[in-house]
Design a protein around this motif. Structure first.
Motif, mmCIF file in Angstrom:
data_model
loop_
_atom_site.group_PDB
_atom_site.id
_atom_site.type_symbol
_atom_site.label_atom_id
_atom_site.label_comp_id
_atom_site.label_asym_id
_atom_site.label_seq_id
_atom_site.Cartn_x
_atom_site.Cartn_y
_atom_site.Cartn_z
ATOM 1 N N ALA A 1 0.824 -1.208 0.000
ATOM 2 C CA ALA A 1 0.000 0.000 0.000
ATOM 3 C C ALA A 1 0.857 1.257 0.000
ATOM 4 O O ALA A 1 0.438 2.302 -0.513
ATOM 5 N N LEU A 2 2.058 1.158 0.585
ATOM 6 C CA LEU A 2 2.944 2.323 0.616
ATOM 7 C C LEU A 2 3.311 2.757 -0.791
ATOM 8 O O LEU A 2 3.337 3.963 -1.096
ATOM 9 N N LEU A 3 3.588 1.797 -1.661
ATOM 10 C CA LEU A 3 3.936 2.135 -3.039
ATOM 11 C C LEU A 3 2.752 2.790 -3.745
ATOM 12 O O LEU A 3 2.932 3.746 -4.515
ATOM 13 N N ILE A 4 1.552 2.313 -3.480
ATOM 14 C CA ILE A 4 0.358 2.923 -4.082
ATOM 15 C C ILE A 4 0.193 4.355 -3.599
ATOM 16 O O ILE A 4 -0.100 5.268 -4.391
ATOM 17 N N VAL A 5 0.400 4.580 -2.298
ATOM 18 C CA VAL A 5 0.291 5.936 -1.743
ATOM 19 C C VAL A 5 1.331 6.848 -2.383
ATOM 20 O O VAL A 5 1.036 8.007 -2.743
ATOM 21 N N LEU A 6 2.558 6.353 -2.539
ATOM 22 C CA LEU A 6 3.611 7.156 -3.166
ATOM 23 C C LEU A 6 3.265 7.490 -4.613
ATOM 24 O O LEU A 6 3.514 8.613 -5.076
ATOM 25 N N LEU A 7 2.682 6.536 -5.327
ATOM 26 C CA LEU A 7 2.296 6.790 -6.709
ATOM 27 C C LEU A 7 1.194 7.844 -6.795
ATOM 28 O O LEU A 7 1.248 8.733 -7.655
ATOM 29 N N VAL A 8 0.201 7.757 -5.919
ATOM 30 C CA VAL A 8 -0.886 8.741 -5.925
ATOM 31 C C VAL A 8 -0.341 10.121 -5.570
ATOM 32 O O VAL A 8 -0.642 11.128 -6.236
ATOM 33 N N ALA A 9 0.490 10.187 -4.530
ATOM 34 C CA ALA A 9 1.060 11.470 -4.124
ATOM 35 C C ALA A 9 1.951 12.041 -5.217
ATOM 36 O O ALA A 9 1.929 13.250 -5.505
ATOM 37 N N GLY A 10 2.747 11.189 -5.857
ATOM 38 C CA GLY A 10 3.607 11.653 -6.939
ATOM 39 C C GLY A 10 2.819 12.149 -8.135
ATOM 40 O O GLY A 10 3.197 13.137 -8.777
ATOM 41 N N THR A 11 1.703 11.470 -8.440
ATOM 42 C CA THR A 11 0.859 11.900 -9.550
ATOM 43 C C THR A 11 0.254 13.274 -9.280
ATOM 44 O O THR A 11 0.234 14.150 -10.156
ATOM 45 N N VAL A 12 -0.237 13.480 -8.055
ATOM 46 C CA VAL A 12 -0.794 14.783 -7.686
ATOM 47 C C VAL A 12 0.291 15.858 -7.773
ATOM 48 O O VAL A 12 0.059 16.966 -8.297
ATOM 49 N N ALA A 13 1.484 15.541 -7.268
ATOM 50 C CA ALA A 13 2.576 16.508 -7.341
ATOM 51 C C ALA A 13 2.941 16.818 -8.779
ATOM 52 O O ALA A 13 3.223 17.971 -9.139
ATOM 53 N N GLY A 14 2.938 15.801 -9.631
ATOM 54 C CA GLY A 14 3.257 16.019 -11.039
ATOM 55 C C GLY A 14 2.252 16.913 -11.732
ATOM 56 O O GLY A 14 2.606 17.661 -12.644
ATOM 57 N N LEU A 15 0.980 16.838 -11.317
ATOM 58 C CA LEU A 15 -0.045 17.699 -11.903
ATOM 59 C C LEU A 15 0.003 19.114 -11.337
ATOM 60 O O LEU A 15 -0.332 20.079 -12.025
ATOM 61 N N LEU A 16 0.427 19.249 -10.084
ATOM 62 C CA LEU A 16 0.433 20.568 -9.437
ATOM 63 C C LEU A 16 1.649 21.401 -9.794
ATOM 64 O O LEU A 16 1.537 22.617 -10.011
ATOM 65 N N TRP A 17 2.814 20.785 -9.835
ATOM 66 C CA TRP A 17 4.061 21.548 -9.909
ATOM 67 C C TRP A 17 4.666 21.515 -11.290
ATOM 68 O O TRP A 17 4.513 20.558 -12.055
ATOM 69 N N GLY A 18 5.354 22.583 -11.585
ATOM 70 C CA GLY A 18 6.042 22.745 -12.859
ATOM 71 C C GLY A 18 6.555 24.168 -12.939
ATOM 72 O O GLY A 18 6.753 24.838 -11.921
ATOM 73 N N GLN A 19 6.766 24.648 -14.158
ATOM 74 C CA GLN A 19 7.173 26.043 -14.307
ATOM 75 C C GLN A 19 6.099 26.986 -13.788
ATOM 76 O O GLN A 19 6.384 28.087 -13.308
ATOM 77 N N VAL A 20 4.834 26.544 -13.877
ATOM 78 C CA VAL A 20 3.703 27.282 -13.294
ATOM 79 C C VAL A 20 3.029 26.362 -12.287
ATOM 80 O O VAL A 20 2.572 25.275 -12.656
ATOM 81 N N ALA A 21 2.985 26.765 -11.038
ATOM 82 C CA ALA A 21 2.393 25.929 -9.992
ATOM 83 C C ALA A 21 0.882 26.143 -9.930
ATOM 84 O O ALA A 21 0.381 27.243 -10.167
ATOM 85 N N LEU A 22 0.163 25.061 -9.645
ATOM 86 C CA LEU A 22 -1.286 25.136 -9.454
ATOM 87 C C LEU A 22 -1.610 24.937 -7.984
ATOM 88 O O LEU A 22 -0.959 24.150 -7.290
ATOM 89 N N ALA A 23 -2.623 25.628 -7.523
ATOM 90 C CA ALA A 23 -3.103 25.405 -6.167
ATOM 91 C C ALA A 23 -3.935 24.126 -6.138
ATOM 92 O O ALA A 23 -4.582 23.770 -7.126
ATOM 93 N N PRO A 24 -3.927 23.402 -5.012
ATOM 94 C CA PRO A 24 -4.742 22.177 -4.938
ATOM 95 C C PRO A 24 -6.209 22.420 -5.260
ATOM 96 O O PRO A 24 -6.855 21.587 -5.909
ATOM 97 N N GLY A 25 -6.748 23.567 -4.828
ATOM 98 C CA GLY A 25 -8.140 23.868 -5.138
ATOM 99 C C GLY A 25 -8.383 24.031 -6.624
ATOM 100 O O GLY A 25 -9.412 23.580 -7.157
ATOM 101 N N ALA A 26 -7.448 24.686 -7.312
ATOM 102 C CA ALA A 26 -7.583 24.850 -8.757
ATOM 103 C C ALA A 26 -7.498 23.509 -9.459
ATOM 104 O O ALA A 26 -8.209 23.261 -10.450
ATOM 105 N N LEU A 27 -6.622 22.625 -8.965
ATOM 106 C CA LEU A 27 -6.520 21.282 -9.547
ATOM 107 C C LEU A 27 -7.833 20.539 -9.399
ATOM 108 O O LEU A 27 -8.335 19.930 -10.353
ATOM 109 N N TRP A 28 -8.425 20.602 -8.215
ATOM 110 C CA TRP A 28 -9.692 19.913 -7.979
ATOM 111 C C TRP A 28 -10.801 20.489 -8.867
ATOM 112 O O TRP A 28 -11.580 19.746 -9.454
#
Length: 324
Positions: A4-31
């Motif tokens: 389950a730890l690997l699944i949690v890391l994958l979910v967290a990494g996916t969210v981070a990949g969608l949020l962060w970059g050259q332009v950061a998104l707020a979690p609310g905007a992502l949702w």
């Protein structure tokens, strides 16, 4: 439970990949972008980061699974498709298709190059009347990797500047400008090959008992080895077709996945390697595209930075054990 730890890391990494970059998104905007499909976040997710993250997850998974297959098959932690020269062979095939204007689906071109490299490596390392030692295959594979990489670089010097730059970026390993077609290109064959690999897991477990005992149990050892190797090559080629010959992901994923999940069965180790490969490539791409303001590094540069120290450490351990 450790799985389950690997699944949690994958979910967290996916969210981070969608949020962060050259332009950061707020979690609310992502949702909001995910739920309503409206606003700048929806455009970012649907057109730019979503396909890139999806491609990274798929390519990392098939590369990690390929590495675990070869490492288990050869019983050597250095046996991975990038070390064996298979991914660089697939990359050379794509560069040849670009250089000569060949019109063919990228996955087929990459698969043909990877299979040809595998045949050349095993043919050169083959010893008549004897089983080829895994170390011999690894050493020949290293030479094949250097040769195909050098040939790719030579061909790129003959290309026009624009095509040469595109080929160079691809050969380095890149996830830039990916779309949902790339996601389907890696996920559909990747899922089929994952099922094939899991279907062969019991055969691989029997091989781990030793060739003599496996043959005594009625297993056609050489035929099974060839089938497993073909699955591994096709997995690697599927990843190369969308991300380029990204180094070290296949090498690191098997041990990392086993360490995270504690998996002991062959099927469990293969699934763990796929998850770890997806996590490694996605996080490496996240760092590559967001670490330096205004600059997006090719993901292959980042995996090389991470993987080279790991390779040196692994080589030192194998030498301490007297296996090199």
């Amino acid at each position: 439970m450790r799985g389950a730890l690997l699944i949690v890391l994958l979910v967290a990494g996916t969210v981070a990949g969608l949020l962060w970059g050259q332009v950061a998104l707020a979690p609310g905007a992502l949702w909001q972008g995910l739920v309503t499909g409206e606003g700048p976040a929806a455009l970012m997710i649907g057109t730019i980061r979503g396909p890139r993250v999806g491609t990274a997850l798929g390519a990392g998974a098939v590369l990690g699974l390929s590495g675990a297959l070869f490492q288990t098959l050869f019983r050597n932690p250095l046996a991975a498709p990038d070390i064996l020269g298979f991914t660089s062979g697939a990359g050379l095939a794509v560069v040849v298709s670009i250089a000569f204007g060949l019109v063919a689906p990228m996955p087929l071109v990459a698969a043909a190059g990877g299979i040809l490299a595998a045949l050349l490596v095993t043919g050169i390392a083959w010893r008549s009347g004897h089983r080829t030692p895994p170390l011999s295959i690894i050493l020949v594979g290293l030479g094949m990797g250097f040769f195909t990489s050098a040939l790719s670089n030579f061909l790129m010097t003959l290309l026009p500047q624009a095509e040469a730059a595109e080929a160079q970026r691809w050969v380095t390993g890149s996830l830039a400008a990916r779309d949902w077609g790339h996601v389907a290109q890696v996920w559909l064959p990747g899922a089929a090959l994952l099922l094939a690999a899991l279907g062969q897991a019991r055969l691989l477990e029997t091989l781990e008992l030793g060739d003599d005992l496996a043959a005594g149990l009625g297993l056609r050892v050489e035929a099974v080895r060839r089938g497993l190797a073909a699955t591994g090559v096709l997995l690697a080629a599927t990843g190369v077709a969308v991300a380029g010959p990204v180094p070290f992901v296949a090498l690191m994923s098997g041990p990392l996945g086993a360490r995270i999940t504690g998996a002991t069965s062959v099927a469990g180790r293969l699934l763990s390697a796929a998850g770890a490969g997806a996590l490694v490539l996605m996080l490496a791409d996240l760092v590559a595209r967001s670490a330096l303001p205004g600059i997006q590094l090719p993901v292959g540069v980042m995996t090389g930075i991470l993987g080279a120290p790991y390779l040196l450490w692994r080589l030192s351990r194998e030498m301490d054990r007297g296996k090199l």
